[in-house]
Design a protein around this motif. Structure first.
Motif, PDB file in Angstrom:
ATOM      1  N   ILE A   6       0.848  -1.205   0.000  1.00 28.55           N
ATOM      2  CA  ILE A   6       0.000   0.000   0.000  1.00 28.55           C
ATOM      3  C   ILE A   6       0.876   1.244   0.000  1.00 28.55           C
ATOM      4  O   ILE A   6       0.645   2.181  -0.781  1.00 28.55           O
ATOM      5  N   ILE A   7       1.890   1.258   0.857  1.00 26.90           N
ATOM      6  CA  ILE A   7       2.793   2.406   0.903  1.00 26.90           C
ATOM      7  C   ILE A   7       3.475   2.591  -0.449  1.00 26.90           C
ATOM      8  O   ILE A   7       3.573   3.714  -0.966  1.00 26.90           O
ATOM      9  N   SER A   8       3.937   1.501  -1.040  1.00 30.94           N
ATOM     10  CA  SER A   8       4.591   1.567  -2.346  1.00 30.94           C
ATOM     11  C   SER A   8       3.646   2.136  -3.402  1.00 30.94           C
ATOM     12  O   SER A   8       4.049   2.983  -4.211  1.00 30.94           O
ATOM     13  N   GLU A   9       2.396   1.686  -3.406  1.00 25.13           N
ATOM     14  CA  GLU A   9       1.417   2.198  -4.383  1.00 25.13           C
ATOM     15  C   GLU A   9       1.157   3.685  -4.184  1.00 25.13           C
ATOM     16  O   GLU A   9       1.038   4.440  -5.156  1.00 25.13           O
ATOM     17  N   VAL A  10       1.079   4.130  -2.927  1.00 28.67           N
ATOM     18  CA  VAL A  10       0.880   5.559  -2.649  1.00 28.67           C
ATOM     19  C   VAL A  10       2.081   6.353  -3.155  1.00 28.67           C
ATOM     20  O   VAL A  10       1.918   7.413  -3.780  1.00 28.67           O
ATOM     21  N   LEU A  11       3.281   5.847  -2.912  1.00 31.04           N
ATOM     22  CA  LEU A  11       4.487   6.528  -3.395  1.00 31.04           C
ATOM     23  C   LEU A  11       4.513   6.595  -4.920  1.00 31.04           C
ATOM     24  O   LEU A  11       4.890   7.621  -5.494  1.00 31.04           O
ATOM     25  N   VAL A  12       4.101   5.515  -5.571  1.00 29.92           N
ATOM     26  CA  VAL A  12       4.023   5.507  -7.037  1.00 29.92           C
ATOM     27  C   VAL A  12       3.064   6.602  -7.512  1.00 29.92           C
ATOM     28  O   VAL A  12       3.381   7.355  -8.442  1.00 29.92           O
ATOM     29  N   SER A  16       4.432   9.668  -9.584  1.00 29.94           N
ATOM     30  CA  SER A  16       3.902   9.704 -10.956  1.00 29.94           C
ATOM     31  C   SER A  16       3.100  10.976 -11.186  1.00 29.94           C
ATOM     32  O   SER A  16       3.230  11.611 -12.235  1.00 29.94           O
ATOM     33  N   GLY A  17       2.277  11.334 -10.215  1.00 29.14           N
ATOM     34  CA  GLY A  17       1.479  12.557 -10.347  1.00 29.14           C
ATOM     35  C   GLY A  17       2.340  13.792 -10.477  1.00 29.14           C
ATOM     36  O   GLY A  17       2.090  14.668 -11.324  1.00 29.14           O
ATOM     37  N   MET A  18       3.389  13.866  -9.662  1.00 34.37           N
ATOM     38  CA  MET A  18       4.276  15.021  -9.713  1.00 34.37           C
ATOM     39  C   MET A  18       5.016  15.082 -11.049  1.00 34.37           C
ATOM     40  O   MET A  18       5.062  16.127 -11.696  1.00 34.37           O
ATOM     41  N   PHE A  19       5.586  13.953 -11.486  1.00 25.40           N
ATOM     42  CA  PHE A  19       6.307  13.948 -12.765  1.00 25.40           C
ATOM     43  C   PHE A  19       5.374  14.194 -13.947  1.00 25.40           C
ATOM     44  O   PHE A  19       5.730  14.894 -14.893  1.00 25.40           O
ATOM     45  N   LEU A  20       4.182  13.640 -13.902  1.00 27.00           N
ATOM     46  CA  LEU A  20       3.217  13.854 -14.972  1.00 27.00           C
ATOM     47  C   LEU A  20       2.821  15.328 -15.044  1.00 27.00           C
ATOM     48  O   LEU A  20       2.797  15.928 -16.116  1.00 27.00           O
ATOM     49  N   LEU A  65       7.419   3.740 -13.247  1.00 29.27           N
ATOM     50  CA  LEU A  65       6.754   3.581 -11.957  1.00 29.27           C
ATOM     51  C   LEU A  65       5.422   2.841 -12.075  1.00 29.27           C
ATOM     52  O   LEU A  65       5.054   2.061 -11.194  1.00 29.27           O
ATOM     53  N   LEU A  66       4.707   3.073 -13.156  1.00 26.59           N
ATOM     54  CA  LEU A  66       3.367   2.496 -13.292  1.00 26.59           C
ATOM     55  C   LEU A  66       3.371   1.044 -13.753  1.00 26.59           C
ATOM     56  O   LEU A  66       2.366   0.347 -13.592  1.00 26.59           O
ATOM     57  N   ILE A  67       4.467   0.577 -14.321  1.00 30.60           N
ATOM     58  CA  ILE A  67       4.547  -0.826 -14.752  1.00 30.60           C
ATOM     59  C   ILE A  67       5.232  -1.607 -13.628  1.00 30.60           C
ATOM     60  O   ILE A  67       6.426  -1.410 -13.370  1.00 30.60           O
ATOM     61  N   PRO A  68       4.483  -2.466 -12.928  1.00 31.92           N
ATOM     62  CA  PRO A  68       5.052  -3.161 -11.762  1.00 31.92           C
ATOM     63  C   PRO A  68       6.395  -3.849 -12.019  1.00 31.92           C
ATOM     64  O   PRO A  68       7.271  -3.824 -11.158  1.00 31.92           O
ATOM     65  N   LYS A  69       6.573  -4.417 -13.182  1.00 30.02           N
ATOM     66  CA  LYS A  69       7.820  -5.118 -13.508  1.00 30.02           C
ATOM     67  C   LYS A  69       9.026  -4.170 -13.480  1.00 30.02           C
ATOM     68  O   LYS A  69      10.144  -4.584 -13.187  1.00 30.02           O
ATOM     69  N   GLY A 128      13.329   7.499  -2.394  1.00 30.18           N
ATOM     70  CA  GLY A 128      14.237   6.663  -1.619  1.00 30.18           C
ATOM     71  C   GLY A 128      13.512   5.557  -0.864  1.00 30.18           C
ATOM     72  O   GLY A 128      13.954   4.400  -0.855  1.00 30.18           O
ATOM     73  N   VAL A 129      12.396   5.895  -0.248  1.00 32.77           N
ATOM     74  CA  VAL A 129      11.596   4.884   0.448  1.00 32.77           C
ATOM     75  C   VAL A 129      11.073   3.866  -0.559  1.00 32.77           C
ATOM     76  O   VAL A 129      11.071   2.663  -0.301  1.00 32.77           O
ATOM     77  N   GLY A 130      10.660   4.344  -1.728  1.00 29.71           N
ATOM     78  CA  GLY A 130      10.194   3.438  -2.780  1.00 29.71           C
ATOM     79  C   GLY A 130      11.269   2.462  -3.211  1.00 29.71           C
ATOM     80  O   GLY A 130      10.993   1.270  -3.415  1.00 29.71           O
ATOM     81  N   VAL A 131      12.511   2.935  -3.334  1.00 32.02           N
ATOM     82  CA  VAL A 131      13.623   2.045  -3.685  1.00 32.02           C
ATOM     83  C   VAL A 131      13.765   0.963  -2.624  1.00 32.02           C
ATOM     84  O   VAL A 131      13.885  -0.222  -2.938  1.00 32.02           O
TER      85      VAL A 131
END
Length: 149
Positions: A6-12, A16-20, A65-69, A128-131
């Motif tokens: 869940i945390i990872s998805e929120v970070l994504v 993603s929102g900021m970069f987009l 970020l959006l492609i899980p792989k 960093g947390v996402g990594v």
């Protein structure tokens, strides 16, 4: 493990929102972006490269970020981008350059250099947390995309 997902998805979504947002705002106001980049402290040839390269890199981060792989790589790429942007802001604030250039476009344009630094450090932290989270998840699931520590 569910909590980390869940945390990872929120970070994504945040990254993603900021970069987009930043990529689209650069493209929607292309001429303003060009003028802002030409007013920076680096050479004009570099400004031209960044004019086209930054939106491509930002969209690239979103896709990774959006492609899980490719998420682990996306978090690393986001971390590198945010490190670069934050380093530039620190250099401006420390007086490394002979003048202070204008700021970014969009909503971020209204931030002072200090506020922009805080914004960038927060998003750098998200990356960093996402990594860390995606690297742990890859190791637990046996996925080869994250190097072992």
């Amino acid at each position: 493990m569910r909590r980390y997902q869940i945390i990872s998805e929120v970070l994504v979504m945040l990254l993603s929102g900021m970069f987009l947002y930043t990529a689209i705002s650069k493209l929607l106001d292309f001429e303003k972006t060009r003028l802002a980049l030409e007013n920076q402290v680096f050479p004009l040839w570099m400004a031209e490269g960044l004019l086209y390269g930054l939106p491509i890199f930002e969209f690239g981060a979103v896709v990774l970020l959006l492609i899980p792989k490719f998420r682990y790589i996306g978090f690393w790429f986001s971390l590198v981008l945010m490190t670069s942007f934050t380093g530039y802001i620190l250099a401006v604030m420390m007086g490394v350059f002979d003048r202070v250039p204008c700021s970014c476009g969009g909503v971020i344009d209204s931030l002072s250099w200090g506020e922009h630094l805080v914004f960038n450090v927060v998003f750098w932290g998200f990356a960093g947390v996402g990594v860390m989270l995606s690297g742990d998840r890859c190791r637990m699931s046996g996925v080869a995309s994250a190097p072992s520590r």
